[in-house]
Design a protein around this motif. Structure first.
Motif, PDB file in Angstrom:
ATOM      1  N   THR A 157       0.818  -1.203   0.000  1.00  0.00           N
ATOM      2  CA  THR A 157       0.000   0.000   0.000  1.00  0.00           C
ATOM      3  C   THR A 157       0.849   1.249   0.000  1.00  0.00           C
ATOM      4  OG1 THR A 157      -0.074   0.127   2.405  1.00  0.00           O
ATOM      5  CG2 THR A 157      -1.780  -1.196   1.323  1.00  0.00           C
ATOM      6  N   GLN A 190      -3.384  15.528   0.735  1.00  0.00           N
ATOM      7  CA  GLN A 190      -4.225  15.497   1.934  1.00  0.00           C
ATOM      8  C   GLN A 190      -3.878  16.597   2.929  1.00  0.00           C
ATOM      9  OE1 GLN A 190      -3.715  11.362   3.120  1.00  0.00           O
ATOM     10  NE2 GLN A 190      -5.667  10.812   2.182  1.00  0.00           N
ATOM     11  N   TRP A 212      -4.349   2.534  -5.612  1.00  0.00           N
ATOM     12  CA  TRP A 212      -4.696   2.053  -4.271  1.00  0.00           C
ATOM     13  C   TRP A 212      -5.239   3.159  -3.378  1.00  0.00           C
ATOM     14  CZ3 TRP A 212      -2.007   4.564  -0.474  1.00  0.00           C
ATOM     15  CH2 TRP A 212      -0.738   5.068  -0.774  1.00  0.00           C
ATOM     16  N   ALA A 213      -5.001   4.424  -3.767  1.00  0.00           N
ATOM     17  CA  ALA A 213      -5.438   5.551  -2.938  1.00  0.00           C
ATOM     18  C   ALA A 213      -6.705   6.230  -3.452  1.00  0.00           C
ATOM     19  CB  ALA A 213      -4.319   6.576  -2.846  1.00  0.00           C
ATOM     20  N   GLU A 270      -9.955   5.451  -3.903  1.00  0.00           N
ATOM     21  CA  GLU A 270     -11.199   5.419  -3.135  1.00  0.00           C
ATOM     22  C   GLU A 270     -11.101   6.291  -1.884  1.00  0.00           C
ATOM     23  OE1 GLU A 270     -14.160   4.274  -3.863  1.00  0.00           O
ATOM     24  OE2 GLU A 270     -13.361   3.718  -5.826  1.00  0.00           O
ATOM     25  N   GLY A 271      -9.934   6.262  -1.227  1.00  0.00           N
ATOM     26  CA  GLY A 271      -9.755   7.100  -0.045  1.00  0.00           C
ATOM     27  C   GLY A 271      -9.790   8.578  -0.383  1.00  0.00           C
ATOM     28  N   LEU A 272      -9.167   8.959  -1.489  1.00  0.00           N
ATOM     29  CA  LEU A 272      -9.183  10.366  -1.901  1.00  0.00           C
ATOM     30  C   LEU A 272     -10.584  10.818  -2.297  1.00  0.00           C
ATOM     31  CD1 LEU A 272      -5.873  10.546  -3.991  1.00  0.00           C
ATOM     32  CD2 LEU A 272      -6.272  11.399  -1.674  1.00  0.00           C
ATOM     33  N   ARG A 306     -13.228  10.007  -0.879  1.00  0.00           N
ATOM     34  CA  ARG A 306     -13.991  10.251   0.355  1.00  0.00           C
ATOM     35  C   ARG A 306     -13.449  11.424   1.175  1.00  0.00           C
ATOM     36  NH1 ARG A 306     -13.551   4.490   0.435  1.00  0.00           N
ATOM     37  NH2 ARG A 306     -11.836   4.638   1.932  1.00  0.00           N
ATOM     38  N   ASP A 307     -12.331  12.000   0.751  1.00  0.00           N
ATOM     39  CA  ASP A 307     -11.702  13.089   1.515  1.00  0.00           C
ATOM     40  C   ASP A 307     -12.466  14.393   1.270  1.00  0.00           C
ATOM     41  OD1 ASP A 307     -10.017  15.114   2.544  1.00  0.00           O
ATOM     42  OD2 ASP A 307      -8.245  13.857   2.236  1.00  0.00           O
TER      43      ASP A 307
END
Length: 531
Positions: free
Chosen positions: A6, A247, A260-261, A263-265, A267-268
């Motif tokens: 990751t 971020q 890999w990042a 989906e997280g971005l 939601r940010d």
């Protein structure tokens, strides 16, 4: 079983270091500056000699072309040319130029500059890998101070689409003469909305606003000048550092976030997401037909069949890409399902047996005392390294020992384009139409972009027919047949059709993703900093 780091811990030290660099750049800039993060730099910015996205994203801002493309990648708008006419036989284009355009140094743009620029693109001494994009040129001449006549030996139905790319940039002929080999590395006097500021190779490129710019394309609400004073393109190869910089607000925009990042971005709440209407950026391996290890099409077919694309996309692209069953992305103009390939390990083994390659004691195949160990060159990025290591495993399962050479990206691109001493290569291919992508297999485009060294009279004839076709059906039929040849002869191993995600910090507005040549930002005329 494929696994994927990751990067959350492995890149922590690098992230801290590079975050500091990004923060330093942001601190040096004022509130009218936008910082854009990219992974790779370019070897230079001569529009006729470089082909990578790292050059194109800068050239679109520093230079202009005769015409501009809308973000559907097919609708053409005036830019430096305010109008044009095409002869009934499709061989003569007459462009009428704007009369109010100046280069960054204040020199007025004339038809002589346009004729020089496009003639230089196709000149044999330039050795441009993009020369084919100009069509079969008979002559390009200035017939008046603001009139250019562009004459082809035969019609070319994609000429305007290609002239909108960065390779069609109009440059200052006087500067080219003055700088010689340093043109595009020390300076570039363009007509675009931003000026060449400072280039620190493999670190950053700073562009400053061209306050005289008033001729932007109609695809923008703001036709010029740009609304931000400065754009800084920051090169950060490390994936963790890119995520940390976005971020924490140390940087404003990126469209190269690792899969890999994503989906997280998404939601940010500090970030916004934009996706293009159309953007084709396909990952593939090219297999050179003139090398001992890969000259037999049965070996190439076996290599293509050995790769499990679905597993690669799900595990190493984290589902954030399309599975490439063909070289051309479905939905592309003139895509055909005749070019599909399949994963079939048993069939791959049978082909290698048939080609006379037998398993050795260690499982690697041998023929005439030589191991089946083709050598592949790719950019030494974390993404390519991990994915190619997985592909090594697929190859070994059928008895192929794939050897990897992974230099830094600029050096890798230089070797892929110029070196004769490798068997395969890995690249991402940006394109707008099937015809554009398939021209990589025309024999007159050897050594680049025909890096697989494919020489085939039928392929050449079909590509030529597609270019001059007077109907959409004729063009599509010719290109469908080429896609079938590419698949049957296994000239490439398609892997994934990547998607483009542009993330922007909320201090920035107007970050409209365009997608031309898979560049997230085109002219940047609507970029604004919130107050």
């Amino acid at each position: 079983m494929i696994t994927r780091r990751t990067g959350a811990k492995a890149g922590l030290a690098a992230a801290a270091l590079l975050l500091g660099r990004a923060g330093e750049a942001a601190a040096q800039a004022n509130r009218d500056s936008v910082n854009i993060l990219v992974r790779n730099d370019s070897v230079g910015f001569d529009p006729h000699k470089v082909t990578g996205r790292g050059a194109a994203e800068i050239l679109f801002m520093v230079t202009d072309t005769l015409v501009a493309l809308e973000d559907d990648q097919k609708t053409v708008h005036p830019l430096l040319a305010k109008s044009w006419t095409i002869s009934p036989d499709g061989t003569t284009y007459t462009f009428q130029l704007r009369e109010d355009v100046t280069f960054h140094n204040g020199k007025p743009l004339t038809a002589e500059d346009v004729a020089f620029s496009l003639s230089r693109l196709v000149a044999p001494e330039t050795r441009s890998p993009a020369a084919w994009r100009a069509g079969s040129v008979k002559s390009i001449t200035a017939t008046g101070r603001h009139t250019v006549e562009y004459v082809l030996n035969r019609p070319y139905n994609e000429l305007l689409l290609q002239l909108a790319q960065s390779f069609g940039a109009i440059i200052d002929k006087d500067e080219v003469a003055a700088l010689g080999n340093e043109f595009g590395s020390r300076a570039l006097n363009g007509t675009g909305p931003f000026r060449w500021g400072e280039w620190r190779p493999r670190d950053r490129f700073t562009l400053t606003r061209n306050d005289a710019y008033r001729w932007g394309p109609a695809v923008y609400e703001n036709r010029g000048p740009a609304q931000v004073r400065q754009v800084v393109w920051q090169v950060i190869p490390e994936e963790s550092a890119i995520i940390a910089a976005m971020q924490t607000g140390a940087s404003d925009i990126t469209y190269v976030a690792p899969e890999w990042a994503v989906e997280g971005l998404k939601r940010d709440p500090r970030l916004t997401l934009a996706e293009p209407r159309v953007s084709n950026y396909s990952a593939f391996l090219g297999l050179r037909t003139n090398r001992e290890m890969t000259s037999d099409f049965r070996v190439r077919q076996a290599m293509a069949m050995a790769v499990n694309r679905q597993e690669l996309v799900q595990r190493l692209w984290f589902g954030q890409a399309g599975i490439a069953e063909s070289y051309i992305n479905p939905g592309t103009l003139d895509y055909s399902d005749q070019g599909k390939v399949r994963t079939d390990r048993d069939a791959a083994n049978r082909l290698l047996d048939e080609a006379g390659w037998t398993r050795g004691a260690d499982g690697i195949r041998v023929k005439d005392g030589k191991r089946l160990s083709p050598e592949l060159i790719a950019a030494g990025t974390p993404g390519w390294r991990t994915r190619l290591e997985a592909i090594q495993g697929y190859m070994r399962a059928v008895g192929i020992e794939l050897r990897l050479l992974l230099p830094e990206p600029a050096a890798a691109m230089s070797r892929i384009n110029a070196s004769p001493d490798y068997d395969a290569y890995a690249l991402f291919q940006p394109y707008g139409t099937a015809g554009e992508a398939l021209m990589s297999f025309h024999s007159r485009n050897i050594p680049a972009p025909n890096r697989v060294n494919w020489r085939d009279a039928e392929t050449d004839a079909l590509l030529d027919a597609g270019q001059v076709a007077l109907s959409e059906a004729e063009r599509a039929d010719a290109y469908a047949k080429v896609q079938r040849i590419v698949a049957e002869k296994a000239l490439v191993i398609p892997i994934a059709h990547e998607k483009l995600f542009l993330f922007a910090n909320r201090r920035v507005s107007g970050a409209k993703v365009h997608g031309i040549y898979n560049c997230g930002i085109y002219k940047g005329l609507d970029l604004r900093i919130g107050r």
